[in-house]
Each structure stands twice: as C-alpha cells, then as structure tokens.
Design a protein around this motif. Structure first.
Motif, PDB file in Angstrom:
ATOM      1  N   TYR A 130      13.429   9.553  19.981  1.00 58.91           N
ATOM      2  CA  TYR A 130      13.647  10.786  19.232  1.00 58.91           C
ATOM      3  C   TYR A 130      14.332  10.500  17.896  1.00 58.91           C
ATOM      4  N   THR A 131      15.310   9.593  17.917  1.00 52.06           N
ATOM      5  CA  THR A 131      16.033   9.242  16.690  1.00 52.06           C
ATOM      6  C   THR A 131      15.095   8.630  15.662  1.00 52.06           C
ATOM      7  N   LEU A 132      14.221   7.744  16.117  1.00 49.16           N
ATOM      8  CA  LEU A 132      13.244   7.138  15.205  1.00 49.16           C
ATOM      9  C   LEU A 132      12.349   8.199  14.576  1.00 49.16           C
ATOM     10  N   ALA A 133      11.940   9.168  15.382  1.00 50.88           N
ATOM     11  CA  ALA A 133      11.010  10.186  14.893  1.00 50.88           C
ATOM     12  C   ALA A 133      11.601  11.005  13.761  1.00 50.88           C
ATOM     13  N   ILE A 134      12.889  11.326  13.850  1.00 52.48           N
ATOM     14  CA  ILE A 134      13.493  12.198  12.841  1.00 52.48           C
ATOM     15  C   ILE A 134      14.122  11.407  11.695  1.00 52.48           C
ATOM     16  N   ARG A 135      14.282  10.107  11.859  1.00 55.01           N
ATOM     17  CA  ARG A 135      15.020   9.330  10.869  1.00 55.01           C
ATOM     18  C   ARG A 135      14.133   8.468   9.971  1.00 55.01           C
ATOM     19  N   LYS A 136      13.130   7.825  10.553  1.00 55.38           N
ATOM     20  CA  LYS A 136      12.402   6.779   9.828  1.00 55.38           C
ATOM     21  C   LYS A 136      10.997   7.248   9.457  1.00 55.38           C
ATOM     22  N   GLU A 137      10.657   7.045   8.213  1.00 54.58           N
ATOM     23  CA  GLU A 137       9.343   7.428   7.699  1.00 54.58           C
ATOM     24  C   GLU A 137       8.367   6.265   7.837  1.00 54.58           C
ATOM     25  N   TYR A 138       7.156   6.568   8.290  1.00 59.91           N
ATOM     26  CA  TYR A 138       6.140   5.514   8.418  1.00 59.91           C
ATOM     27  C   TYR A 138       5.527   5.228   7.050  1.00 59.91           C
ATOM     28  N   GLN A 139       5.452   3.937   6.712  1.00 57.36           N
ATOM     29  CA  GLN A 139       4.785   3.529   5.476  1.00 57.36           C
ATOM     30  C   GLN A 139       4.220   2.131   5.646  1.00 57.36           C
ATOM     31  N   TYR A 140       2.991   1.940   5.194  1.00 52.25           N
ATOM     32  CA  TYR A 140       2.360   0.622   5.268  1.00 52.25           C
ATOM     33  C   TYR A 140       3.124  -0.378   4.410  1.00 52.25           C
ATOM     34  N   ASP A 141       3.178  -1.633   4.894  1.00 53.34           N
ATOM     35  CA  ASP A 141       3.919  -2.665   4.173  1.00 53.34           C
ATOM     36  C   ASP A 141       3.361  -2.913   2.778  1.00 53.34           C
ATOM     37  N   HIS A 142       2.036  -2.902   2.635  1.00 53.13           N
ATOM     38  CA  HIS A 142       1.462  -3.245   1.330  1.00 53.13           C
ATOM     39  C   HIS A 142       1.805  -2.200   0.271  1.00 53.13           C
ATOM     40  N   LEU A 143       2.159  -0.985   0.696  1.00 51.27           N
ATOM     41  CA  LEU A 143       2.579   0.039  -0.254  1.00 51.27           C
ATOM     42  C   LEU A 143       4.057  -0.094  -0.610  1.00 51.27           C
ATOM     43  N   GLN A 144       4.811  -0.734   0.271  1.00 47.36           N
ATOM     44  CA  GLN A 144       6.246  -0.850   0.076  1.00 47.36           C
ATOM     45  C   GLN A 144       6.656  -2.181  -0.538  1.00 47.36           C
ATOM     46  N   TYR A 145       5.820  -3.225  -0.327  1.00 46.31           N
ATOM     47  CA  TYR A 145       6.193  -4.576  -0.737  1.00 46.31           C
ATOM     48  C   TYR A 145       5.148  -5.209  -1.657  1.00 46.31           C
ATOM     49  N   SER A 146       4.755  -4.505  -2.688  1.00 54.09           N
ATOM     50  CA  SER A 146       3.900  -5.036  -3.762  1.00 54.09           C
ATOM     51  C   SER A 146       2.635  -5.704  -3.237  1.00 54.09           C
ATOM     52  N   GLY A 147       1.989  -5.061  -2.282  1.00 56.13           N
ATOM     53  CA  GLY A 147       0.703  -5.541  -1.817  1.00 56.13           C
ATOM     54  C   GLY A 147       0.753  -6.549  -0.687  1.00 56.13           C
ATOM     55  N   LEU A 148       1.940  -7.022  -0.294  1.00 60.68           N
ATOM     56  CA  LEU A 148       2.041  -7.969   0.823  1.00 60.68           C
ATOM     57  C   LEU A 148       1.704  -7.259   2.126  1.00 60.68           C
ATOM     58  N   ALA A 149       0.945  -7.937   2.975  1.00 64.69           N
ATOM     59  CA  ALA A 149       0.346  -7.260   4.122  1.00 64.69           C
ATOM     60  C   ALA A 149       1.323  -6.985   5.248  1.00 64.69           C
ATOM     61  N   ASP A 150       2.293  -7.871   5.474  1.00 65.13           N
ATOM     62  CA  ASP A 150       3.094  -7.753   6.686  1.00 65.13           C
ATOM     63  C   ASP A 150       4.490  -8.321   6.464  1.00 65.13           C
TER      64      ASP A 150
END
Length: 270
Positions: A130-150
C-alpha cells in the motif's frame, strides 16, 4: 448505514498506528530534502551509501565470483551495453547470478540491492504494498536515465527516489517483507511477453504473487493473490538477500519452489 459507518470508522482506527508511523517517516524525510539520504533501522542518517560489495559463492565451483571481476568485464562494454541487466555464467556453469548497474554507475550483484531497509515498523504484510502504491511513481528507466535501459535502485534508494520501474518497486517490497519475517523474493522474467520484475512471498507454506507496481486505490489491500492463479507471468530467476535461483528448464511455471528450481549461488556481503 450506521453499521457501515461503524465498520469504516473501526477500520480507520485500526490503520491509524500504521499511518502515523508512515507520516512520521515522511516528516523525517522532509527534513533531509536536498540530498540523497540514507537512514538505517535505528533512525541514523548519513550521506554514505549502503555497502553493496560482496562475493558470490557458486554452487558446484570452488572459485568465488567477485564484484571486481564483474566490474572488470562490464568495464569493457559501452555505456549503453552496461545499462542492461547481466546474467552470468561461471566456469562452465550457466545462470549463476545476475548483476545490474546502480545509481553509482557500477554493476553490483542483484542480491546486494536488498540492503536490509524498511521505512518504518509494521505488523501488517499489506502495508508495504500500500505504501508503494501511494508513494512511488512508476517510470521507465530510459526516460529517467538519459536513455539507459536498466538502472537499479537499492531498497533504501527506492524508498527515497520518487520514481522507479518494476525492479525498483520489487526490491523495496521484498526487502521490507523480509524484515517482517517473510520468505520474500524478487522474481525476474516476463509479463505478457515484456521484461518484468515482481515479488513472490511464501507465507504459511503458500506462494503469493505481489505486483509491486500496482497503483490500485480500491479496498481489499489485505488480499494476497495466489501465485498459482496469476496469469501471464513467466518467471526465469529469483533472488533474495542471500541466494539466487534459476529454473532447470524453459517450461513456464507458476510454482516458485520445487525440483524445477536450482539454487545457483549464495551472496556474501562485505
């Protein structure tokens, strides 16, 4: 209607201690804005990251696999290539462990990302999800880390970083559940044909599949879905703080224990 209201009020009162602890944890975090902070279970804070160094003892081999060996091999790759998870073979033995690139730009063994962190104490197994659901936003790594996949976050980093993808969610959830005494593991494989990570929790000798990225808001958080009934999940590997498992065949399975699994290695931190 009165009975319904009374039931809702009772549920809120039962959740109150947990939510107060969560609120206090958020207040402690707000005092540390502006730095990537690290808080241990006793509440001590520092800017020093967790120790992820360690050695892998491979089943069937007398020679350990060290992080230095992994980083030396990964160092020969391009930044783009090193941005993917690596499954390692060792001395003729296949799929003995996995490593992934962390926020420090170095590859670390998968087990090392579970650093023994939990944000606050709780006795309810559904509270971490439940805490994860309300606290952390899902985002793909390549959008967050300059195109790096993982790029992987440790369980501690995953709690304080506002965004992350499936393995970041799963690492925090599994580590927190382990602290609660649950046999919890991060599962690696595919969901509907796409690479994915989730959590399997073994409670009272029953396997449950927990989708760590779930952002549902409806009631029923205390319900834990049986792994045997979870469709479209094809697991290949599992790991916790200490061990790494691989399947003995490519046949799909919804069972996370049994003869079709081999414990490939043990991670020794330090």
């Amino acid at each position: 209607m009165r009975l319904l209201f009374a039931g809702i009020l009772l549920g809120m009162l039962m959740m109150l201690p947990e939510l107060i602890q969560q609120r206090n944890a958020s207040l402690r975090e707000s005092e540390l804005v502006g730095q990537l902070h690290f808080t241990d279970r006793e509440g001590n804070t520092s800017e020093k990251p967790d120790n992820q160094r360690g050695t892998v003892l491979v089943t069937g081999s007398h020679s350990p696999l060290t992080e230095a060996m992994v980083q030396q091999a990964v160092g020969k790759r391009s930044d783009m290539e090193s941005g993917y998870i690596s499954i390692w073979n060792w001395q003729g033995l296949e799929n003995v462990t996995a490593s992934a690139r962390g926020l420090d730009s170095l590859h670390h063994f998968a087990n090392s990302y579970l650093v023994g962190f939990q944000p606050f104490e709780t006795r309810e197994l559904w509270i971490p999800l439940y805490t994860l659901a309300i606290r952390k936003e899902y985002q793909y790594d390549h959008l967050q880390y300059s195109g790096l996949a993982d790029i992987w976050q440790t369980s501690r980093q995953s709690y304080y970083q506002k965004r992350g993808d499936c393995e970041d969610h799963a690492i925090l959830l599994a580590d927190w559940l382990i602290n609660l005494g649950v046999d919890a593991r991060v599962a690696l494989g595919t969901h509907k044909g796409q690479g994915h990570a989730w959590v399997v929790a073994i409670v009272n000798n029953t396997e449950y599949l927990l989708e760590a990225t779930s952002k549902r808001r409806q009631s029923g958080w205390q319900a834990m879905p049986l792994a045997a009934l979870a469709e479209s999940y094809d697991v290949e590997f599992q790991f916790n703080r200490n061990y790494f498992w691989a399947k003995t065949s490519s046949a799909p399975t919804r069972n996370y224990r049994g003869k079709h699994w081999i414990r490939k290695s043990q991670f020794i931190r330090g």
